[in-house]
Design a protein around this motif. Structure first.
Motif, PDB file in Angstrom:
ATOM      1  N   UNK A 143       0.825  -1.102  -0.135  1.00 14.10           N
ATOM      2  CA  UNK A 143      -0.153  -0.027   0.149  1.00 14.10           C
ATOM      3  C   UNK A 143       0.954   1.354   0.031  1.00 14.10           C
ATOM      4  N   UNK A 144       0.774   1.995  -0.871  1.00 19.48           N
ATOM      5  CA  UNK A 144       1.344   3.332  -1.028  1.00 19.48           C
ATOM      6  C   UNK A 144       0.820   4.421  -0.181  1.00 19.48           C
TER       7      UNK A 144
ATOM      8  N   UNK B  13      10.059   3.983   3.146  1.00 19.29           N
ATOM      9  CA  UNK B  13       9.514   2.614   3.828  1.00 19.29           C
ATOM     10  C   UNK B  13       8.781   1.960   2.763  1.00 19.29           C
ATOM     11  N   UNK B  14       8.057   2.344   1.928  1.00 14.68           N
ATOM     12  CA  UNK B  14       7.483   1.725   0.589  1.00 14.68           C
ATOM     13  C   UNK B  14       8.505   0.723  -0.138  1.00 14.68           C
TER      14      UNK B  14
ATOM     15  N   UNK C  89      10.024  -2.017   2.212  1.00 14.16           N
ATOM     16  CA  UNK C  89       9.089  -3.114   2.029  1.00 14.16           C
ATOM     17  C   UNK C  89       8.998  -3.803   0.697  1.00 14.16           C
ATOM     18  N   UNK C  90       9.286  -3.050  -0.294  1.00 16.00           N
ATOM     19  CA  UNK C  90       9.080  -3.865  -1.665  1.00 16.00           C
ATOM     20  C   UNK C  90      10.241  -4.845  -1.692  1.00 16.00           C
ATOM     21  N   UNK C  91      11.430  -4.143  -1.435  1.00 12.98           N
ATOM     22  CA  UNK C  91      12.638  -4.973  -1.294  1.00 12.98           C
ATOM     23  C   UNK C  91      12.401  -6.257  -0.371  1.00 12.98           C
ATOM     24  N   UNK C  92      12.103  -6.124   0.621  1.00 10.34           N
ATOM     25  CA  UNK C  92      12.037  -7.561   1.423  1.00 10.34           C
ATOM     26  C   UNK C  92      10.904  -8.413   0.926  1.00 10.34           C
ATOM     27  N   UNK C  93       9.869  -7.968   0.554  1.00 13.59           N
ATOM     28  CA  UNK C  93       8.973  -8.825  -0.373  1.00 13.59           C
ATOM     29  C   UNK C  93       9.736  -9.348  -1.537  1.00 13.59           C
ATOM     30  N   UNK C  94      10.337  -8.641  -2.329  1.00 13.81           N
ATOM     31  CA  UNK C  94      11.106  -9.073  -3.667  1.00 13.81           C
ATOM     32  C   UNK C  94      12.129 -10.412  -2.950  1.00 13.81           C
ATOM     33  N   UNK C  95      12.757 -10.055  -2.050  1.00 17.55           N
ATOM     34  CA  UNK C  95      13.880 -11.000  -1.664  1.00 17.55           C
ATOM     35  C   UNK C  95      13.109 -12.332  -1.026  1.00 17.55           C
TER      36      UNK C  95
END
Length: 134
Positions: free
Chosen positions: A52-53, A64-65, A68-74
């Motif tokens: 959510x942006x 922060x966005x 979170x995108x990097x964490x989810x991608x990893x």
């Protein structure tokens, strides 16, 4: 009391947006190739993740966005057997595409986020000395 509760509810809702997005054990083994060089790696595919942006009328913090995108991608790349991810484009509306790669021993040399280096002090410049308290 009622006004205080009404003021706290939006703050709690905004804070709840990041709960649950954590780097899992498999994701910790996946590196991020910020330098973009994955020429020695095997391409395993593409991962698209989103968060959510905005929360209602409030824009979330861009950093922060992105984190979170990097964490989810990893985390998602680890499920594919990848050990490296690379952003394929900038985030748009809270969504970002990432490449998933298996690099093994040929991992990219620079896997940390790019940072700006402070300019070196000019020779003959100012020296600093610690202040001792007394």
């Amino acid at each position: 009391m009622r006004k205080t509760l009404l003021l706290l509810v939006p703050v709690l809702l905004l804070g709840a947006c990041t709960w649950g997005i954590t780097l899992n054990d498999a994701g910790k083994q996946v590196r991020t190739a910020w330098n973009g060089d994955v020429s020695q790696c095997r391409d395993l595919g593409k991962v698209t993740v989103s968060v959510m942006e905005r929360v209602g009328p409030v824009d979330r913090n861009d950093i922060k966005v992105r984190d979170e995108l990097e964490v989810m991608a990893r985390n998602e790349a680890a499920k594919m057997g990848a050990d490296t991810v690379k952003p394929l484009a900038e985030p748009v509306d809270g969504e970002q595409a990432w490449g998933a790669y298996q690099c093994g021993s040929a991992r990219p040399a620079s896997t940390s986020r790019p940072t700006t280096q402070p300019a070196p002090a000019a020779s003959g410049g100012v020296q600093t000395y610690p202040i001792s308290g007394g």
